[in-house]
Design a protein around this motif. Structure first.
Motif, short mmCIF file in Angstrom:
data_model
loop_
_atom_site.label_atom_id
_atom_site.label_comp_id
_atom_site.label_asym_id
_atom_site.label_seq_id
_atom_site.Cartn_x
_atom_site.Cartn_y
_atom_site.Cartn_z
N HIS A 69 0.81 -1.22 0.00
CA HIS A 69 0.00 0.00 0.00
C HIS A 69 0.84 1.26 0.00
O HIS A 69 0.43 2.29 -0.58
N LEU A 70 2.00 1.24 0.62
CA LEU A 70 2.89 2.41 0.54
C LEU A 70 3.39 2.58 -0.90
O LEU A 70 3.42 3.70 -1.43
N ARG A 71 3.79 1.49 -1.53
CA ARG A 71 4.25 1.53 -2.91
C ARG A 71 3.13 2.01 -3.83
O ARG A 71 3.34 2.89 -4.69
N ASP A 72 1.95 1.45 -3.64
CA ASP A 72 0.81 1.81 -4.48
C ASP A 72 0.36 3.24 -4.18
O ASP A 72 -0.04 3.98 -5.08
N GLY A 73 0.43 3.63 -2.90
CA GLY A 73 0.05 4.99 -2.53
C GLY A 73 0.94 6.02 -3.19
O GLY A 73 0.46 7.08 -3.63
N ALA A 74 2.25 5.75 -3.29
CA ALA A 74 3.15 6.68 -3.96
C ALA A 74 2.79 6.80 -5.44
O ALA A 74 2.82 7.90 -6.02
N ALA A 75 2.46 5.66 -6.08
CA ALA A 75 2.04 5.71 -7.48
C ALA A 75 0.76 6.50 -7.64
O ALA A 75 0.60 7.29 -8.59
N MET A 76 -0.18 6.33 -6.71
CA MET A 76 -1.43 7.09 -6.76
C MET A 76 -1.19 8.59 -6.58
O MET A 76 -1.84 9.42 -7.23
N VAL A 77 -0.28 8.96 -5.71
CA VAL A 77 0.01 10.38 -5.50
C VAL A 77 0.61 10.98 -6.77
O VAL A 77 0.23 12.09 -7.18
N ARG A 78 1.54 10.28 -7.39
CA ARG A 78 2.09 10.79 -8.65
C ARG A 78 0.99 10.95 -9.69
O ARG A 78 0.96 11.93 -10.45
N PHE A 79 0.10 9.98 -9.73
CA PHE A 79 -1.02 10.04 -10.67
C PHE A 79 -1.94 11.23 -10.38
O PHE A 79 -2.30 11.98 -11.29
N LEU A 80 -2.32 11.41 -9.12
CA LEU A 80 -3.25 12.48 -8.78
C LEU A 80 -2.61 13.86 -9.00
O LEU A 80 -3.30 14.81 -9.38
N ALA A 81 -1.32 13.96 -8.75
CA ALA A 81 -0.63 15.23 -9.03
C ALA A 81 -0.66 15.53 -10.52
O ALA A 81 -0.91 16.67 -10.94
N TRP A 82 -0.39 14.50 -11.32
CA TRP A 82 -0.48 14.65 -12.78
C TRP A 82 -1.90 15.03 -13.21
O TRP A 82 -2.10 15.94 -14.03
N LEU A 83 -2.89 14.31 -12.66
CA LEU A 83 -4.28 14.56 -13.02
C LEU A 83 -4.70 15.98 -12.67
O LEU A 83 -5.38 16.66 -13.46
N ASP A 84 -4.30 16.44 -11.51
CA ASP A 84 -4.67 17.78 -11.07
C ASP A 84 -4.09 18.85 -11.98
O ASP A 84 -4.68 19.93 -12.14
N ALA A 85 -2.93 18.56 -12.57
CA ALA A 85 -2.31 19.52 -13.48
C ALA A 85 -2.91 19.45 -14.89
O ALA A 85 -3.08 20.48 -15.55
#
Length: 591
Positions: free
Chosen positions: A314-330
């Motif tokens: 979940h930490l590994r997946d959470g980091a991937a999700m954060v990168r994704f959400l940062a990209w999505l927000d931009a």
């Protein structure tokens, strides 16, 4: 890409296939035939070779069945699929709201003069057939076991899966298969227990497979003998190379031998009527004894190694999700994204971990009105723009060798409406209520489900799915017997992993779902000395603060959100950098 976007079925294929099935029914002297989604293993997921319901009707949901009569073909679907079914099936099929309308009630209305209803005994459980026979006892409707009529007309049916099984390392399993077999064998009442569930067999023997997309399970059958020996029945070539892994406690046999091996067992023999195919009970006769599949509860109670693996995944997946959400927000506010772009980007971020084995299910990415389709799967035909001013629901997960993840986040693109904010906040309050609750030992999901719905009920709202399901350890993303729903009766025990995912859906407008995974853990005893349990959160990914109405929140809810975001920044921050870390820091700011 693991995920593809081709259209899986077309409504126009259904009518000629339905006509062909009715011709075969007439030849077989049957007035009706049941077409479930199940396969012979009775797990939730099926291989393409066994997806008869989708082939016949066009409906691709993960639960449901069809009852085909000469004048009507009912497609029974639950609340998750009531929008989807109308998009996928032709008018020749009649959607039936199930379980509100039970099959026996429908049959009594549609077959008032009686008749003969055929079923494949490999594809229906003992419990299912017994209940149906009992309810139809005095109606004149006869149930007849027969071969599968859909197989007779499915001339281009795919071949069954043929990939080899693989051993699952002890450093991830946390217990040897020899110890598991011995532990389970000591509790068997009688001579043996039978299991057909792929994830049960995978867990017991510390093996994994690729027979079912997105779920690393092997298709096989097993006889667990009270003397501590297991007979594993699989198609030739799939398991023989694991003889060294299995040792002398497991005998590998051809799957075709399974029915005769069952019949030859001395009694009594344990079968789980909820999952065991009717044909197995027929072969056993009066030797059969109903008992829960012996693997279910031990598999659900994750050991310390499995829980540590889940945290790491979940930490590994959470980091991937954060990168994704940062990209999505931009990117999303620019107005150029389509749903497929979002799904592709998310899988790319997960792949960049270099540890992704597969996605844990087809990513659900619904923009605007598509978000109201609970199990929506974007295709090249349905692909929709991600528009400013709309909600975007993304439900996804990853399969890693140390754990299975499942997370849903709903975000706003641009500026939310008051309705968006109010409904999102109420869904979030329900998720927080489950996360915070402490409860006495012996409580099950049916007791807690209402906590997640209460904030929605206060506004006259609700949702038509359970609040949560069990999750496996690098196994099926949907795992029993534990759950969070009105139908979940198994008491929670330490180590059980569940999803916590209340939602709200407004047809053709938007969908909202927020999901974390949680694990049951011991809590301090109550003042009266009772044992208590609580939930530890496994998922750490920011919530969309733009959608939270702080005026609706109580002090404890505000504190929970701030603590959650503080923990998210602390745990995920070290695994991201640059723009993603900047975004995470802003997203985790106190309310």
């Amino acid at each position: 890409m693991f995920q593809t976007f081709e259209v899986a079925s077309s409504p126009d294929q259904g009518p000629p296939r339905l006509a062909a099935l009715r011709q075969v029914m007439q030849t077989a002297a049957l007035d009706g035939f049941l077409v479930p989604r199940a396969d012979a293993h009775q797990g939730e997921y099926v291989a393409p070779a066994d997806d008869r319901l989708a082939w016949l009707t066009g409906f691709t949901g993960s639960a449901g069945f069809a009852a085909v009569l000469a004048h009507i073909a009912g497609v029974f679907i639950d609340g998750r699929y009531r929008l989807q079914v109308h998009q996928q099936v032709a008018a020749d099929f009649t959607p039936v709201h199930w379980p509100e309308v039970q099959l026996d009630v429908w049959l009594k209305e549609q077959m008032p003069q009686g008749g003969t209803l055929g079923f494949d005994p490999w594809l229906h459980t003992v419990e299912e057939i017994a209940a149906l026979r009992k309810s139809l006892k005095e109606t004149g409707i006869i149930l007849r076991s027969c071969d599968n009529l859909v197989n007779r007309i499915w001339h281009d049916r795919p071949a069954p899966p043929n990939a080899k099984f693989e051993a699952y390392p002890i450093e991830y399993a946390g217990e040897s298969h020899d110890d598991k077999i011995a532990r389970l064998a000591s509790d068997i009442t009688g001579t043996a227990a039978i299991t057909t569930l792929p994830d049960s067999i995978a867990w017991l023997l510390n093996i994994r497979g690729s027979d079912i997309e997105r779920n690393p399970v092997p298709q096989a059958f097993a006889i667990i003998r009270a003397n501590g020996h297991v007979d594993l029945f699989a198609r030739p070539g799939k398991a023989e190379h694991l003889a060294g892994h299995f040792g002398d406690k497991v005998t590998i046999r051809d799957q075709l031998e399974f029915p005769d091996a069952v019949a030859a067992l001395p009694g009594p023999v344990q079968i789980d009527n909820k999952y065991c195919p009717q044909i197995i009970a027929d072969r056993l006769g009066d030797k059969a004894r109903n008992a829960m599949d012996p693997c279910l509860l031990p598999k659900a109670r994750k050991n310390a190694t499995e829980i540590a693996g889940a945290r790491a995944a979940h930490l590994r997946d959470g980091a991937a999700m954060v990168r994704f959400l940062a990209w999505l927000d931009a990117e999303a506010p620019k107005g150029g994204l389509m749903e497929i772009d979002v799904v592709t980007a998310l899988e790319t971020f997960r792949r960049e971990t270099n540890q992704l084995r597969d996605i844990s299910f087809e990513t659900i990415c619904g923009a605007g009105g598509n978000g109201a389709i609970v199990h929506y799967r974007v295709t090249e035909d349905s692909n929709r723009p991600v528009k400013p001013g709309e909600l975007l629901l993304v439900d996804s997960g990853g399969q890693y060798i140390d754990g299975t993840t499942d997370i849903t986040r709903t975000v706003i693109v641009g500026t939310p409406s008051n309705d968006h904010i109010d409904c999102y906040t109420r869904v979030l309050q329900g998720m927080i209520a489950i996360s915070r609750t402490q409860f006495p030992k012996g409580v099950s999901g049916q007791h807690l489900d209402a906590l997640a719905r209460a904030p929605l009920w206060a506004a006259g709202l609700d949702y038509d799915h359970g609040t949560g399901h069990g999750v496996g350890a690098y196994l099926s993303v949907h795992e029993g017997p534990q759950g969070l729903s009105r139908r979940a009766t198994i008491p929670f025990e330490p180590g059980m992993i569940l999803s916590n995912e209340p939602g709200y859906y407004r047809a053709d407008e938007f969908g909202i779902r927020i999901e974390n995974l949680i694990v049951v853990q011991a809590a301090p005893k109550g003042p009266d000395g009772r044992d208590h349990l609580a939930f530890e959160t496994l998922t750490y990914v920011p919530l969309d603060r733009r959608l939270i109405d702080t005026a609706l929140l109580g002090p404890q809810e505000r504190d929970w959100i701030d603590r959650y975001h503080t923990d998210t920044l602390r745990l995920i921050g070290p695994h991201v950098d640059g723009a993603a870390l900047d975004w995470l820091t802003r997203a985790c700011a106190p309310l």
